[in-house]
Write an enzyme that holds these catalytic residues in place. Structure first.
Site, PDB file in Angstrom:
ATOM      1  N   SER A 183      -5.920  43.023  28.373  1.00 15.59           N
ATOM      2  CA  SER A 183      -5.796  41.679  27.802  1.00 15.59           C
ATOM      3  C   SER A 183      -6.624  41.612  26.535  1.00 15.59           C
ATOM      4  O   SER A 183      -7.632  42.317  26.400  1.00 15.59           O
ATOM      5  CB  SER A 183      -6.300  40.623  28.790  1.00 15.59           C
ATOM      6  OG  SER A 183      -6.386  39.349  28.167  1.00 15.59           O
ATOM      7  N   TYR A 212     -12.737  37.466  34.544  1.00 15.13           N
ATOM      8  CA  TYR A 212     -11.527  38.000  33.929  1.00 15.13           C
ATOM      9  C   TYR A 212     -11.850  38.840  32.700  1.00 15.13           C
ATOM     10  O   TYR A 212     -11.359  39.974  32.565  1.00 15.13           O
ATOM     11  CB  TYR A 212     -10.593  36.849  33.552  1.00 15.13           C
ATOM     12  CG  TYR A 212      -9.269  37.309  32.991  1.00 15.13           C
ATOM     13  CD1 TYR A 212      -8.350  37.973  33.799  1.00 15.13           C
ATOM     14  CD2 TYR A 212      -8.926  37.077  31.661  1.00 15.13           C
ATOM     15  CE1 TYR A 212      -7.124  38.405  33.294  1.00 15.13           C
ATOM     16  CE2 TYR A 212      -7.706  37.502  31.150  1.00 15.13           C
ATOM     17  CZ  TYR A 212      -6.809  38.157  31.970  1.00 15.13           C
ATOM     18  OH  TYR A 212      -5.611  38.587  31.473  1.00 15.13           O
TER      19      TYR A 212
END
Length: 261
Positions: A141, A154
């Site tokens: 990501s 995350y």
């Protein structure tokens, strides 16, 4: 008659995983699709009208090491060693370190996004090395670039994905096995629709899947999609900490799993 190449894709029951499955089948590939919701994924795949023998579904939670390893081994036994393995399964939940429950959320995030990725690759590393070809793909990501307030689990997990793949790429150098890291920006999926903040350069999942497919085919080692987010990420990376912290002050945070605690 030559056998069509095979892609093994985790997290295939929705979002990016589903879009990648569609893209690979459209390109003439066979697919091995993995998800916790096996019945739901099977029903979706059957509804696509794909030719018999083009697809197979395996049920596994990637956070359960033995389960995802068994799914990989079952794939090899039933369909052969894949040409491409895409560790796409991942979770994204907000956290607050002051809250005890959120430490468990962080552990689960790492179990899925990091350990689960390595366990996904594990059954295929030696068979690919013996064959002298194959591609291991990790979906990271753009959030790996810098830590965002409220996104500690995350961001840290995705930064770990990038570093792990750098290590694995070095380990497999010269073996014929490639390691590709794809860093999505904001992709329109059920996961991102829960976000409570603006998502610049939001991209449809099918457009992302097409660009990821082409990047994987070219064997790039690292690619951020869309390219605009790559530019933003590079700018954020060089910002001094004081300026970065001020810029992010007051930004809405990702929803927590236990908001009432």
């Amino acid at each position: 008659m030559a056998v069509a190449p095979l892609a093994f894709i985790t997290g295939a029951s929705s979002g990016i995983g589903q879009a990648l499955a569609l893209r690979y089948v459209a390109a003439g590939w066979r697919v091995a699709l993995v998800a916790r919701r096996q019945a739901e994924l099977t029903a979706w795949a059957a509804a696509q009208g794909w030719p018999a023998g083009r697809w197979q579904v395996y049920g596994a939670d990637v956070a359960v090491i033995d389960a995802i390893v068994a799914a990989g081994q079952a794939c090899i036994a039933a369909q052969g060693v894949p040409d491409v393995v895409i560790a796409n399964a991942g979770i994204s939940v907000g956290m607050d370190t002051a809250e005890r429950d959120d430490i468990d959320v962080m552990a689960r995030t790492f179990a899925v996004n990091n350990t689960g990725m390595a366990a996904t690759f594990h059954p295929f590393v030696e068979p690919m090395r013996q064959r002298g070809s194959g591609t291991l793909v990790a979906i990271a990501s753009v959030a790996a670039i810098r830590g965002l307030p409220g996104h500690g689990a995350y961001c840290a997990s995705k930064a770990g994905v990038v570093s792990y793949c750098e290590s694995l790429r070095g380990e497999l150098r010269g073996s014929g096995v490639r390691v590709v890291t794809i860093g999505p920006g904001y992709i329109d999926t059920p996961l991102t629709r829960q976000n409570r903040y603006a998502m610049p350069f939001l991209m449809p999942a099918e457009v992302f899947a097409d660009r990821a497919f082409r990047a994987i085919e070219r064997g790039v080692s690292y690619r951020v999609i869309p390219w605009q987010m790559a530019v933003v990420a590079r700018l954020l990376r060089v910002l001094p900490n004081a300026l970065f912290d001020r810029l992010l002050a007051g930004r809405p945070r990702k929803a927590r799993q236990h908001p009432s605690s």
